[in-house]
Design a protein around this motif. Sequence first.
Motif, short mmCIF file in Angstrom:
data_model
loop_
_atom_site.label_atom_id
_atom_site.label_comp_id
_atom_site.label_asym_id
_atom_site.label_seq_id
_atom_site.Cartn_x
_atom_site.Cartn_y
_atom_site.Cartn_z
N LYS A 294 0.83 -1.21 0.00
CA LYS A 294 0.00 0.00 0.00
C LYS A 294 0.86 1.26 0.00
CE LYS A 294 -3.53 2.78 0.72
NZ LYS A 294 -4.44 3.15 -0.36
N ALA A 295 1.92 1.27 0.81
CA ALA A 295 2.74 2.48 0.96
C ALA A 295 3.78 2.66 -0.13
CB ALA A 295 3.43 2.46 2.32
N ASN A 296 4.08 1.58 -0.87
CA ASN A 296 5.25 1.67 -1.75
C ASN A 296 5.04 1.19 -3.18
OD1 ASN A 296 7.43 2.44 0.30
ND2 ASN A 296 6.50 0.64 1.27
N MET A 297 3.97 0.46 -3.44
CA MET A 297 3.79 -0.16 -4.75
C MET A 297 2.50 0.28 -5.41
SD MET A 297 6.38 -2.14 -5.47
CE MET A 297 7.79 -1.50 -4.58
N PRO A 298 2.43 0.24 -6.75
CA PRO A 298 3.52 -0.03 -7.69
C PRO A 298 4.62 1.03 -7.57
CG PRO A 298 1.39 -0.16 -8.80
CD PRO A 298 1.15 0.45 -7.46
N LEU A 299 5.82 0.66 -7.95
CA LEU A 299 6.96 1.56 -7.81
C LEU A 299 6.68 2.87 -8.54
CD1 LEU A 299 9.74 1.38 -6.48
CD2 LEU A 299 10.69 0.81 -8.71
N GLY A 300 6.82 3.97 -7.83
CA GLY A 300 6.54 5.29 -8.40
C GLY A 300 5.11 5.74 -8.23
N ARG A 301 4.23 4.84 -7.77
CA ARG A 301 2.83 5.20 -7.55
C ARG A 301 2.36 4.73 -6.17
NH1 ARG A 301 -1.09 3.06 -10.65
NH2 ARG A 301 0.12 1.32 -11.52
N PRO A 302 3.05 5.14 -5.10
CA PRO A 302 2.65 4.70 -3.77
C PRO A 302 1.25 5.18 -3.43
CG PRO A 302 4.18 6.54 -3.63
CD PRO A 302 4.16 6.12 -5.07
#
Length: 366
Positions: A294-302
């Motif tokens: 939830k906080a970090n993925m997808p990479l660049g779209r947290p």
Amino acid sequence: MSDHQTSQMHRSTRRRLAYASVGAVGLFIVGALVADYDLLPYVTGPAPQTTEAERSAQIARAARTQLDEQRQAWQEDLSAGPPELPVGPKGYYQPPLKEDIPDDEFGDAVTRGREIFVNTGTNAGEFVGNDLACANCHLNAGRRPNSAPMWAAITNYPAYRGKNEMINTIEDRVNGCFTYSMNAPGSPSGGPPPQGHQVYKDLESYFSWLADGNALREDVPGRGYPSLEEPEQDYDRDRGEQVFADNCAVCHGLNGQGQKDLNGRYIFPPLWGPNSYNWGAGMHRVNTAAGFIKANMPLGRPDSLSNQQAWDVAAYINSFPRPADPRQVDEDLDLDEAKEAYHQHQDYYGETRNGATLGKGASPQS
């Protein structure tokens, strides 16, 4: 000078004044239009674009500069008070930048620790039994908040851990990461670095340098992974399959086995199977993986997935075979015994999915 010449000179002066006045009025009108209609980019060309990395570096630089100034002021005058936590606009601690690693013996240890952290298989390969690196779970080389950043971890150890029911040092904690997340039992050495190994010393140097200026033993914002609220519906791996296909497969592949660069190094890690974390790693828990995702993925779209999507895709990822839990192997437990002893949480350990009993350990054909 004749009267005629004097008259011509006066007319010429009045003409120049008139032209200047008209020019000034024209420039004023043009300037007002440019300002009112935000036309400056069309006049001067587009402003240079600042990347996200550059903006983050600028924020960190400003916070660290202020920290240095406050430290200096306090040393010179106690009434100035201690320095404040160096934070950015969102309230997260700002660790020093890579280019600020000191050029001395300590800096050498910091650099070695950083290299181990971001490229673990190359720099500590004898203790790595899969294709992951520390930085796969602790993003941006352990700097990113809400991705279990190392500047928050080292300031909270020694600490009691229920996982092994004892006080752990930071070396103990890293030993656990090697054992489970890096699947050290499958490594060339057959286990994590032995106590006191240089790998620990270098990693601890890197963590300590990252935490310079952070508060000790405080639950600062961005520490660990977020604890995600339970979804409205129970998590569902079948719904998660679609979330994975739509948001994750482009990097990790539909088969979840990641992607390598031209040099054969993983740029996106395998998420299950024999080359991923084992059944003892914290990330195999659906709730832990959901918070990370939830906080970090997808990479660049947290934070672009809903809570429900994060839980569902975490369930999907953790419903495939992966290397065995070392505790089950070391203690010669069967799956039921290992589940009773170590898996009383949100996971798929011991369940059958896709024709495979999860927990037995992944083979290359899994």
